[in-house]
Design a protein around this motif. Structure first.
Motif, PDB file in Angstrom:
ATOM      1  N   SER A  74       0.813  -1.216   0.000  1.00 54.16           N
ATOM      2  CA  SER A  74       0.000   0.000   0.000  1.00 54.16           C
ATOM      3  C   SER A  74       0.848   1.269   0.000  1.00 54.16           C
ATOM      4  O   SER A  74       0.309   2.364   0.028  1.00 54.16           O
ATOM      5  N   GLY A  75       2.165   1.112  -0.027  1.00 57.51           N
ATOM      6  CA  GLY A  75       3.041   2.275  -0.092  1.00 57.51           C
ATOM      7  C   GLY A  75       3.211   2.760  -1.524  1.00 57.51           C
ATOM      8  O   GLY A  75       2.360   2.543  -2.385  1.00 57.51           O
ATOM      9  N   PHE A  76       4.331   3.395  -1.780  1.00 55.81           N
ATOM     10  CA  PHE A  76       4.609   3.938  -3.107  1.00 55.81           C
ATOM     11  C   PHE A  76       5.775   3.197  -3.741  1.00 55.81           C
ATOM     12  O   PHE A  76       6.735   2.831  -3.064  1.00 55.81           O
ATOM     13  N   GLY A  77       5.666   2.991  -5.049  1.00 61.60           N
ATOM     14  CA  GLY A  77       6.809   2.468  -5.781  1.00 61.60           C
ATOM     15  C   GLY A  77       7.909   3.501  -5.861  1.00 61.60           C
ATOM     16  O   GLY A  77       7.681   4.700  -5.708  1.00 61.60           O
ATOM     17  N   GLY A  78       9.098   3.049  -6.134  1.00 63.34           N
ATOM     18  CA  GLY A  78      10.236   3.953  -6.166  1.00 63.34           C
ATOM     19  C   GLY A  78      10.513   4.491  -7.554  1.00 63.34           C
ATOM     20  O   GLY A  78       9.766   4.275  -8.518  1.00 63.34           O
ATOM     21  N   LEU A  79      11.613   5.188  -7.655  1.00 64.61           N
ATOM     22  CA  LEU A  79      12.053   5.824  -8.892  1.00 64.61           C
ATOM     23  C   LEU A  79      13.090   4.945  -9.573  1.00 64.61           C
ATOM     24  O   LEU A  79      14.011   4.445  -8.931  1.00 64.61           O
ATOM     25  N   LEU A  80      12.933   4.769 -10.875  1.00 59.53           N
ATOM     26  CA  LEU A  80      13.964   4.163 -11.704  1.00 59.53           C
ATOM     27  C   LEU A  80      14.558   5.257 -12.582  1.00 59.53           C
ATOM     28  O   LEU A  80      13.848   5.869 -13.378  1.00 59.53           O
ATOM     29  N   ASP A  81      15.834   5.502 -12.449  1.00 60.46           N
ATOM     30  CA  ASP A  81      16.513   6.542 -13.219  1.00 60.46           C
ATOM     31  C   ASP A  81      17.736   5.899 -13.872  1.00 60.46           C
ATOM     32  O   ASP A  81      18.730   5.612 -13.200  1.00 60.46           O
ATOM     33  N   ILE A  82      17.646   5.660 -15.191  1.00 60.72           N
ATOM     34  CA  ILE A  82      18.666   4.890 -15.900  1.00 60.72           C
ATOM     35  C   ILE A  82      19.226   5.737 -17.039  1.00 60.72           C
ATOM     36  O   ILE A  82      18.476   6.231 -17.884  1.00 60.72           O
ATOM     37  N   ASP A  98       5.951  -1.178 -11.534  1.00 62.21           N
ATOM     38  CA  ASP A  98       4.540  -1.556 -11.515  1.00 62.21           C
ATOM     39  C   ASP A  98       3.977  -1.491 -10.100  1.00 62.21           C
ATOM     40  O   ASP A  98       4.708  -1.607  -9.116  1.00 62.21           O
ATOM     41  N   THR A  99       2.655  -1.297  -9.996  1.00 63.72           N
ATOM     42  CA  THR A  99       1.979  -1.415  -8.711  1.00 63.72           C
ATOM     43  C   THR A  99       1.054  -2.619  -8.786  1.00 63.72           C
ATOM     44  O   THR A  99       0.100  -2.643  -9.561  1.00 63.72           O
ATOM     45  N   LEU A 100       1.378  -3.625  -7.985  1.00 67.03           N
ATOM     46  CA  LEU A 100       0.696  -4.913  -8.069  1.00 67.03           C
ATOM     47  C   LEU A 100      -0.131  -5.205  -6.823  1.00 67.03           C
ATOM     48  O   LEU A 100      -0.706  -6.276  -6.702  1.00 67.03           O
ATOM     49  N   GLY A 101      -0.201  -4.260  -5.888  1.00 67.01           N
ATOM     50  CA  GLY A 101      -1.011  -4.423  -4.690  1.00 67.01           C
ATOM     51  C   GLY A 101      -2.372  -3.788  -4.848  1.00 67.01           C
ATOM     52  O   GLY A 101      -2.770  -3.333  -5.928  1.00 67.01           O
ATOM     53  N   SER A 122      10.920  -7.423 -25.314  1.00 67.92           N
ATOM     54  CA  SER A 122      11.355  -6.631 -24.159  1.00 67.92           C
ATOM     55  C   SER A 122      10.468  -5.401 -23.998  1.00 67.92           C
ATOM     56  O   SER A 122       9.835  -4.950 -24.951  1.00 67.92           O
ATOM     57  N   GLU A 123      10.444  -4.840 -22.792  1.00 69.61           N
ATOM     58  CA  GLU A 123       9.553  -3.701 -22.565  1.00 69.61           C
ATOM     59  C   GLU A 123      10.034  -2.831 -21.411  1.00 69.61           C
ATOM     60  O   GLU A 123      10.767  -3.272 -20.523  1.00 69.61           O
ATOM     61  N   ILE A 124       9.613  -1.582 -21.471  1.00 68.19           N
ATOM     62  CA  ILE A 124       9.717  -0.648 -20.351  1.00 68.19           C
ATOM     63  C   ILE A 124       8.284  -0.335 -19.952  1.00 68.19           C
ATOM     64  O   ILE A 124       7.494   0.113 -20.790  1.00 68.19           O
ATOM     65  N   SER A 125       7.916  -0.589 -18.681  1.00 70.73           N
ATOM     66  CA  SER A 125       6.493  -0.590 -18.347  1.00 70.73           C
ATOM     67  C   SER A 125       6.193   0.031 -16.995  1.00 70.73           C
ATOM     68  O   SER A 125       7.036   0.095 -16.100  1.00 70.73           O
ATOM     69  N   SER A 126       4.931   0.467 -16.891  1.00 78.22           N
ATOM     70  CA  SER A 126       4.341   0.901 -15.633  1.00 78.22           C
ATOM     71  C   SER A 126       2.889   0.428 -15.637  1.00 78.22           C
ATOM     72  O   SER A 126       2.091   0.887 -16.462  1.00 78.22           O
ATOM     73  N   VAL A 127       2.561  -0.505 -14.742  1.00 73.95           N
ATOM     74  CA  VAL A 127       1.251  -1.168 -14.744  1.00 73.95           C
ATOM     75  C   VAL A 127       0.653  -1.117 -13.347  1.00 73.95           C
ATOM     76  O   VAL A 127       1.372  -1.253 -12.354  1.00 73.95           O
ATOM     77  N   THR A 128      -0.666  -0.907 -13.248  1.00 72.23           N
ATOM     78  CA  THR A 128      -1.350  -1.009 -11.968  1.00 72.23           C
ATOM     79  C   THR A 128      -2.451  -2.066 -12.033  1.00 72.23           C
ATOM     80  O   THR A 128      -3.180  -2.144 -13.030  1.00 72.23           O
ATOM     81  N   LEU A 129      -2.548  -2.861 -10.971  1.00 73.60           N
ATOM     82  CA  LEU A 129      -3.582  -3.887 -10.876  1.00 73.60           C
ATOM     83  C   LEU A 129      -4.692  -3.495  -9.919  1.00 73.60           C
ATOM     84  O   LEU A 129      -5.720  -4.175  -9.861  1.00 73.60           O
ATOM     85  N   GLY A 130      -4.525  -2.418  -9.153  1.00 73.74           N
ATOM     86  CA  GLY A 130      -5.489  -2.074  -8.117  1.00 73.74           C
ATOM     87  C   GLY A 130      -5.997  -0.660  -8.233  1.00 73.74           C
ATOM     88  O   GLY A 130      -6.177  -0.115  -9.327  1.00 73.74           O
ATOM     89  N   SER A 131      -6.211  -0.023  -7.064  1.00 67.02           N
ATOM     90  CA  SER A 131      -6.741   1.335  -7.042  1.00 67.02           C
ATOM     91  C   SER A 131      -5.647   2.393  -7.065  1.00 67.02           C
ATOM     92  O   SER A 131      -5.924   3.573  -7.267  1.00 67.02           O
ATOM     93  N   GLY A 157      -7.319  -2.087 -12.942  1.00 66.29           N
ATOM     94  CA  GLY A 157      -8.173  -1.789 -11.805  1.00 66.29           C
ATOM     95  C   GLY A 157      -8.770  -0.400 -11.930  1.00 66.29           C
ATOM     96  O   GLY A 157      -8.963   0.131 -13.021  1.00 66.29           O
ATOM     97  N   SER A 158      -9.034   0.216 -10.766  1.00 64.06           N
ATOM     98  CA  SER A 158      -9.607   1.564 -10.769  1.00 64.06           C
ATOM     99  C   SER A 158      -8.543   2.649 -10.796  1.00 64.06           C
ATOM    100  O   SER A 158      -8.857   3.819 -11.013  1.00 64.06           O
ATOM    101  N   GLY A 159      -7.298   2.280 -10.577  1.00 62.31           N
ATOM    102  CA  GLY A 159      -6.221   3.249 -10.667  1.00 62.31           C
ATOM    103  C   GLY A 159      -5.949   3.661 -12.101  1.00 62.31           C
ATOM    104  O   GLY A 159      -6.257   2.928 -13.051  1.00 62.31           O
ATOM    105  N   GLN A 160      -5.398   4.830 -12.270  1.00 61.93           N
ATOM    106  CA  GLN A 160      -5.091   5.331 -13.601  1.00 61.93           C
ATOM    107  C   GLN A 160      -3.760   4.774 -14.103  1.00 61.93           C
ATOM    108  O   GLN A 160      -2.806   4.660 -13.339  1.00 61.93           O
TER     109      GLN A 160
END
Length: 268
Positions: A74-82, A98-101, A122-131, A157-160
């Motif tokens: 339920s916290g926040f994902g971190g930053l990826l800076d490459i 991704d946010t999988l919670g 291969s992919e660079i991604s940001s995915v949410t499964l929840g709110s 999910g309901s998250g953007q």
């Protein structure tokens, strides 16, 4: 030089209320083959995932290697800076935040290089499964090639879903390469914003924002980079679309805005 193979892993994860530690890697070259670098908030964690800052001359991810700062709690994902001169992902390798919670928000992804190639799934991604909302994906390069590779942000999910932001001199998509945002539920798909001087699409490549559910698809904006409008070439069944997909889709399509110097549409 740093080489990681055969399931090697560097990890800084949080499993509770404390935040994960940040990770900073600065090397001449990084090669990963079936290896993982991750800073994640794991299941039931309320703390934030740590960030990953990676700088090198060359970065190569092979054989399903992964660099991740994802959130399972339920916290926040971190930053990826490459950042690197040359970045290559092959064989279903991934850079992901991704946010999988159920509630947590996803992290942010920044990838910068002179030449960036995503190949063979291969992919660079940001995915949410929840709110929680997914974070955005930002890619900056002189040259970006998606050859059966993808930049994507999706919500189940309901998250953007997050936005996908691309600023490149030359963009080439081929062999089903894609830049896409999508919603499979009631969350909103993210916007796609591409600033480029040259865009070439072929062999069923796609730039798309789609809704498979009740949430709206995102807008697609293609425009100039540093005041120079792009030459856009779309051939071989490639497409630029924002719309509904599938029998269960009820959400609105997004808009498509293209500001180009020249547009060439070739045969499929």
């Amino acid at each position: 030089t740093m080489v990681m193979t055969s399931g090697a892993e560097i990890a800084s994860n949080t499993f509770g209320s404390g935040n994960g530690g940040d990770m900073v890697i600065n090397v001449g070259s990084l090669t990963m083959d079936d290896a993982i670098i991750e800073a994640e908030a794991r299941e039931n964690a309320t703390g934030m995932a740590g960030s990953v800052t990676l700088s090198a001359k060359t970065i190569a991810l092979n054989n399903a290697s992964r660099i991740s700062s994802s959130n399972f709690g339920s916290g926040f994902g971190g930053l990826l800076d490459i950042t690197a001169d040359t970045i290559t992902l092959r064989d279903a390798s991934r850079i992901e935040a991704d946010t999988l919670g159920a509630k947590g928000a996803g992290g942010l992804v920044f990838v910068r290089g002179k030449t960036i190639r995503l190949e063979s799934g291969s992919e660079i991604s940001s995915v949410t499964l929840g709110s929680g909302n997914a974070g955005f994906v930002s890619v900056e390069a002189d040259s970006l090639v998606l050859d059966s590779g993808a930049l994507l942000s999706s919500t189940f999910g309901s998250g953007q879903a997050g936005a996908v932001l691309v600023a490149v001199g030359s963009l080439e998509l081929r062999n089903f390469g894609e830049i896409t945002t999508s919603t499979y539920a009631n969350g909103e798909a993210g916007q796609i914003a591409i600033n480029a001087r040259s865009i070439t699409m072929s062999s069923r490549a796609a730039i798309s924002s789609e809704t498979f559910g009740s949430g709206p698809a995102g807008d697609i904006v293609i425009t100039s980079l540093n005041g120079v409008r792009p030459d856009l070439t779309v051939t071989g069944g490639a497409s630029i679309t924002s719309g509904q997909n599938g029998a269960l889709a009820t959400g609105n399509a997004g808009s498509v805005q293209i500001e180009a110097n020249r547009i060439v549409l070739g045969p499929s």
